[in-house]
Design an enzyme around this catalytic site. Structure first.
Site: not given
Ligand code: MG
Length: 457
Positions: A101, A244, A246, A248
């Site tokens: 992440s 961010d 990744d 999400d």
């Molecule tokens: Mg993330």
């Protein structure tokens, strides 16, 4: 099968995290792959990864383990975590994402996805841990080993899935000008593609995959988005967007260069999408603005402990429409039950287009609250501190769902021991900016004092 309660838990709140070649070795990753394959026991498992340099190495180790249990691995390549989750949901296939992440580049992680696209429940993670500790892997002969295939259509499937929930014609008609900062992360292609299909003209910033996150730190906080904020403040653009690592999560900058707090983004999405009878889910840490909006709309609000998987799981259990946290992670139930950065981008553009308002004017339409966040080092056990804090506070209204949320005059303070670091997070919220800071600092000083001289109270 013997239980592993005496062994360390491997999965944290967002999968297994570590530093490759140190605590996340290829040998360990391969065995975790075997345990994942044994647990799922399905014909196919989907895999994706973010842009980290160690991604391919960990991907190969995990996928080897999975294939050794007779399962075909479907390689989706580099993709945002929610794009992999969407693929899993649509195809009803479980998945694995190699990502850490927003963590610094030296980290990586292994995150499992259930066949409905949601984060795996703790019960299933425990089963994977049991299989790993007992080495009870599914054994097969060479002739039954799995193979690897790839699917290049996952990004397109995802972008079209996001677009199906918004008024594309209305957004296109506005011809928005946007700057998107994907921070060298996994959305370098999907979010610019989404914006192009929504008729936006754009400037991309840091939209090349770079696993060292050379351009900026991958946590989308205002202090890490100076280039985007500076470009937006020069004028000429309708919206600034940042993800961010990744993707999400999505955060936004208004047309004047002001960072929009995640609580406000969540309020905007809640306000613009809920109807009477819907349900909204958010942790104890997010703003009372959500309470006000839900009350006004006749919508039930369910508060949870802090953590994205808890929010998603509670949403599924209650068939809730919207969920989210104050860090820019928003879950739009009709799309999928996980945080989704691109979906959040599309919802904000949809709101701007259908209300024909600038983002800064829309921000003014949500109830105004101020949150002040800080943290204090924890040297003492929380169980020792908790009664002393309660003794100090004169409040009679205390929520103990996650830490202590103490309601006081003109606001509340939330004190919560972190699950990952030896700190106590301190949040103060009030309609009055100065009061929010005052509340947080008062309790910050209290906790510091209690740890120095416990007998002083
Ligand atoms: Mg993330």
């Amino acid at each position: 099968m013997p239980t592993t309660s005496d062994k360390p838990q491997l999965f944290g709140t967002n999968g297994i995290r570590g530093i490759p070649n140190k605590d996340l070795s290829t040998e360990f990753s391969m065995e975790i792959g075997k345990a994942i394959g044994t647990h799922f026991g399905v014909p196919e498992i989907v895999m994706g990864r973010d842009t980290r340099d160690t991604g391919q190495m960990i991907f190969n180790a995990v996928s080897s383990g999975i294939m050794s249990t007779g399962i075909t691995v479907v390689d989706l390549g580099i993709l945002p975590t929610p794009a992999v989750q969407y693929y899993c949901k649509v195809k009803s296939v479980p998945g694995v994402v190699i990502t850490a992440s927003h963590n610094p580049p030296q980290f990586n992680g292994i995150k499992c996805i259930a066949a409905d696209g949601t984060e795996l429940e703790r019960k299933s993670e425990e089963e994977i841990e049991n299989i790993y500790y007992n080495k009870s892997y599914h054994q097969i002969g060479w002739e039954n080993a799995g193979t690897m295939i790839s699917d290049q259509n996952a990004a397109s499937l995802y972008v079209h899935g996001v677009m199906s929930h918004v008024d594309v014609a209305a957004i296109k008609a506005k011809k928005f000008r946007v700057i998107v900062d994907t921070g060298n992360g996994a959305a370098f292609s999907t979010t610019p593609t989404l914006l192009r299909k929504l008729g936006c003209s754009m400037v991309t910033l840091n939209a090349f995959p770079d696993g060292m996150f050379t351009s900026r730190t991958s946590e989308p906080k205002p202090e890490n988005l100076k280039d985007l904020i500076s470009l937006m403040s020069k004028g000429g653009f309708d919206l600034g967007i940042a993800h961010d690592g990744d993707a999400d999560r999505a955060v936004f900058i208004d047309e004047k260069g002001n960072f929009i707090d995640g609580d406000i983004t969540l309020s905007l999405v809640v306000k613009s999408t809920i109807k009477k009878g819907d349900r909204v889910v958010t942790p104890v840490s997010s703003s009372d603005a959500i309470n006000d909006l839900c009350k006004e709309a006749g919508v039930e609000l369910i508060r949870t402990k802090v953590g994205a998987p808890i929010v998603s799981r509670t949403m599924i259990e209650n068939q809730a429409k919207i969920g989210g946290e104050e860090n820019g992670g928003i879950v739009f139930g009709p799309h999928q039950y996980c945080r989704d950065g691109a979906m959040t981008v599309a919802l904000i553009l949809n709101l701007m287009a259908t209300h024909k308002k600038k983002i800064s004017d829309l921000v003014k339409t949500v109830p105004e609250y101020h949150i002040f966040k800080t943290s204090v080092e924890r040297h003492k056990d929380w169980k020792t501190l908790e009664p002393q804090i309660l003794k100090y506070s004169e409040s009679t209204l205390i929520d103990r769902l996650d830490g202590l949320k103490i309601y006081l005059e003109n606001g509340w303070v939330l004190l919560r021991p972190s699950g990952t670091e030896p700190i106590i997070r301190v949040y103060g919220e009030s309609k009055i900016k100065k009061r929010a800071e005052e509340l947080a600092l008062e309790y910050h000083a209290l906790i510091s004092g209690l740890q120095e001289e416990p007998s002083s109270l």
